[in-house]
Motif scaffolding. Sequence first.
Motif, PDB file in Angstrom:
ATOM      1  N   ARG A 278      10.467   7.246   7.374  1.00  0.00           N
ATOM      2  CA  ARG A 278       9.361   7.311   8.328  1.00  0.00           C
ATOM      3  C   ARG A 278       8.012   7.590   7.649  1.00  0.00           C
ATOM      4  O   ARG A 278       6.963   7.274   8.205  1.00  0.00           O
ATOM      5  N   THR A 279       8.026   8.212   6.456  1.00  0.00           N
ATOM      6  CA  THR A 279       6.757   8.531   5.786  1.00  0.00           C
ATOM      7  C   THR A 279       5.975   7.278   5.423  1.00  0.00           C
ATOM      8  O   THR A 279       4.751   7.318   5.298  1.00  0.00           O
ATOM      9  N   PHE A 280       6.674   6.150   5.249  1.00  0.00           N
ATOM     10  CA  PHE A 280       5.989   4.902   4.919  1.00  0.00           C
ATOM     11  C   PHE A 280       5.668   4.071   6.169  1.00  0.00           C
ATOM     12  O   PHE A 280       4.902   3.115   6.101  1.00  0.00           O
ATOM     13  N   VAL A 281       6.262   4.475   7.286  1.00  0.00           N
ATOM     14  CA  VAL A 281       6.142   3.671   8.500  1.00  0.00           C
ATOM     15  C   VAL A 281       5.021   4.149   9.402  1.00  0.00           C
ATOM     16  O   VAL A 281       4.319   3.347  10.032  1.00  0.00           O
ATOM     17  N   ARG A 282       4.808   5.464   9.453  1.00  0.00           N
ATOM     18  CA  ARG A 282       3.913   6.010  10.475  1.00  0.00           C
ATOM     19  C   ARG A 282       2.477   5.507  10.371  1.00  0.00           C
ATOM     20  O   ARG A 282       1.769   5.410  11.372  1.00  0.00           O
ATOM     21  N   ASP A 283       2.000   5.174   9.150  1.00  0.00           N
ATOM     22  CA  ASP A 283       0.621   4.698   9.022  1.00  0.00           C
ATOM     23  C   ASP A 283       0.563   3.281   8.477  1.00  0.00           C
ATOM     24  O   ASP A 283      -0.448   2.870   7.886  1.00  0.00           O
ATOM     25  N   VAL A 284       1.645   2.507   8.705  1.00  0.00           N
ATOM     26  CA  VAL A 284       1.732   1.197   8.069  1.00  0.00           C
ATOM     27  C   VAL A 284       0.693   0.215   8.601  1.00  0.00           C
ATOM     28  O   VAL A 284       0.316  -0.729   7.912  1.00  0.00           O
ATOM     29  N   THR A 285       0.184   0.431   9.806  1.00  0.00           N
ATOM     30  CA  THR A 285      -0.819  -0.497  10.341  1.00  0.00           C
ATOM     31  C   THR A 285      -2.205  -0.216   9.768  1.00  0.00           C
ATOM     32  O   THR A 285      -3.117  -1.033   9.928  1.00  0.00           O
ATOM     33  N   GLU A 286      -2.380   0.936   9.084  1.00  0.00           N
ATOM     34  CA  GLU A 286      -3.710   1.323   8.608  1.00  0.00           C
ATOM     35  C   GLU A 286      -3.782   1.475   7.092  1.00  0.00           C
ATOM     36  O   GLU A 286      -4.861   1.302   6.514  1.00  0.00           O
ATOM     37  N   ALA A 287      -2.690   1.816   6.461  1.00  0.00           N
ATOM     38  CA  ALA A 287      -2.724   2.130   5.033  1.00  0.00           C
ATOM     39  C   ALA A 287      -2.222   0.948   4.206  1.00  0.00           C
ATOM     40  O   ALA A 287      -1.036   0.591   4.286  1.00  0.00           O
ATOM     41  N   PRO A 288      -3.059   0.328   3.405  1.00  0.00           N
ATOM     42  CA  PRO A 288      -2.621  -0.814   2.577  1.00  0.00           C
ATOM     43  C   PRO A 288      -1.486  -0.438   1.620  1.00  0.00           C
ATOM     44  O   PRO A 288      -0.605  -1.263   1.364  1.00  0.00           O
ATOM     45  N   GLN A 289      -1.510   0.796   1.092  1.00  0.00           N
ATOM     46  CA  GLN A 289      -0.438   1.181   0.171  1.00  0.00           C
ATOM     47  C   GLN A 289       0.908   1.232   0.877  1.00  0.00           C
ATOM     48  O   GLN A 289       1.920   0.766   0.344  1.00  0.00           O
TER      49      GLN A 289
ATOM     50  N   ILE B 196       4.275  -1.014   0.111  1.00  0.00           N
ATOM     51  CA  ILE B 196       5.591  -0.414  -0.141  1.00  0.00           C
ATOM     52  C   ILE B 196       6.627  -0.973   0.824  1.00  0.00           C
ATOM     53  O   ILE B 196       7.748  -1.341   0.433  1.00  0.00           O
ATOM     54  N   VAL B 197       6.260  -1.044   2.117  1.00  0.00           N
ATOM     55  CA  VAL B 197       7.218  -1.528   3.118  1.00  0.00           C
ATOM     56  C   VAL B 197       7.580  -2.987   2.843  1.00  0.00           C
ATOM     57  O   VAL B 197       8.757  -3.374   2.917  1.00  0.00           O
ATOM     58  N   ARG B 198       6.603  -3.820   2.550  1.00  0.00           N
ATOM     59  CA  ARG B 198       6.899  -5.225   2.244  1.00  0.00           C
ATOM     60  C   ARG B 198       7.815  -5.335   1.021  1.00  0.00           C
ATOM     61  O   ARG B 198       8.734  -6.171   0.987  1.00  0.00           O
TER      62      ARG B 198
END
Length: 650
Positions: free
Chosen positions: A574-585, A589-591
């Motif tokens: 979830r640490t990589f998901v919660r701001d995925v719409t705003e944080a390019p990093q 990582i998710v991609r």
Amino acid sequence: MWRRGKTKTGARTSARLFVTYAVASLVPIGALGAVMLHGIAEDAAAWGRDQGRAQAAVIAEMAVSPALAEAKLSEGLTAEQRDRLQHATDLAIYNNSVRRLRVRSFSGQVVFSDDGTTAGGVSINDPAFRSAADGHTEVGMLAAPDTRGGQVVRVLQPIVPNASGQSVGVLELYLPYEQIAARLHERTTVTYWRLGGGLSVLYLVLGLISWSTTRSLRRYAQDQAYEAMHDALTGLPNRAAFHERARTAVAQADEPGAIVLIDLDRFKEVNDTLGHHAGDELLVVVADRLRTGLRPGDTLARLGGDEFALILPHSDIVTVRALLDELSATLATELVLDGVPLSIEASFGAALYPEHGREIDELLRRADAAMYHGKRGSSDVVVYAGEDMSHPTKWLMVQAELRHALARDELVLHYQPKVDLRSGEVVGVEALVRWQHPHRGLLPPSEFLPAAEQSGLIEPLTAWVLRRALADQAAWTATGRSWGVSVNVSARNLEKPGFADYVSGLLAAHGTAPHRLLLEVTETALAADTRRATQTVIDLTAVGVGISVDDFGTGYTSMSQLRGLLIAEIKIDRTFVRDVTEAPQSQAIVRSIIALAHGLGSRVTAEGIESADVAEWLRRAGCDEAQGYLYSRPVPWAEVPTYEITGAAS
């Protein structure tokens, strides 16, 4: 400052030791010099006597004895004999090489004297005269017997006038000492200078050796004292130094301050996975990062292992929280260790003084309780807030109660649905254990799973969850729902011999197809990479049970480990998901995780979805499934169908 003070004290102590040694060594060297000088004086006196004896022997042999040939001293001397003797000795008397000269018979009668007198001289009862009468030469030094003063060498020597070897009397000579003394003074002066120079050089060498030894001992003592109070790996103050400084800080405090304990999360996994050398390197990095984030008056210490401590003087609760939040963020900066990217996480527990106590042990206990409260909660930084904060020592009670809970069937399972991001349908559920405590109500896993993990209870607890999940799955299957079920298992379960056979037996007992069971293993459990755990995963996948890697991206799994296993699912933390719409990093990582999982033939599930925008972004990025509060909180399985999986949970 502490070490500079110790250095100054050590320097003063070293100087005192050196002065003491210098004074103490001067005494024996002075005594040695005195003994040697006394010996030289004795040798000089003996040399003077030898010179007198030699001079007297020459006079007796060359002048007196020839003049007294055929003389009988007991009868006196003839005029001719006296004239010969006078003539033979005149030169010596004239040259002042003889001060007095007497020829005496054995009875003590003076038969000849250089000045014509017959009185005076050595008494016949004098042991020296008697020894000379017996044929021995006696030499001594005394004051001159005449008015000229000074010292003379008195020689009493037997007179042997012919070849018979028989003495006929005693020659009493008084030789001037001035010439002998001058030669003696010349020799002794040179000897004294040599002796003084030698002793001075010896004293200087001993002094230099003393100074060097004292300095070496001082440095050694300083090093020993420093090592006794500092950690060898990080150079930080150790536990003993921390307690000493903390007592001083609390005792002298006129403003609030804080005692903070810091414990690294999952440090053991770094040691187990990358080796102890990597663990040591990580500790050094942690020490450096913490040190750079502190104020000048703060103290950082390493208490041992992966545990650090802080003393924060002149700090209220707002200051403490702000500083610890900054330190936590500083630690979290990613680093690469042995080629593996890591993010350091730590738990901070703080106790304020004097608010939470004035005794160091009490403050440390309360900081410890706050720290472990944070480990079980969602915050990395926790300030002590009262006795209701549980502490690891209370886990013994939790473990005892948990054993009874298993026996009394107080545990319950809630399920959180997993939704296909393309169809919006529920395709599976994750089983999450809860404890319906008879007094404390419904408890989340954070209240009892840590206690179970640290004891043998995790095995019967996992067995209970598997049995109940398979039983519930049979119930919802009977209602026409074909959901698979995910169950979390720990590294200890995977390492237990026969675990794969146990799971196969449960599946057979419940008539469940293996592919409908998914065992979720945290990435850190896979990172342990023990042979038994790896073999267990292989055995489970061989019978068709799916394996899911949970919390992916937060642990230390290597690509070689994933490549060697059949992984059915990878779950994005979830640490990589919660701001995925705003944080390019986070997006990158998710991609990357999605591409990696699909490349390994695994499906991807994202955790912690709370908004439709995040869900839509993940769908477009190629993520397969999602779970989170957007769809449903964990609920009993019978309530899962009451939610419409089209948007936010009702």
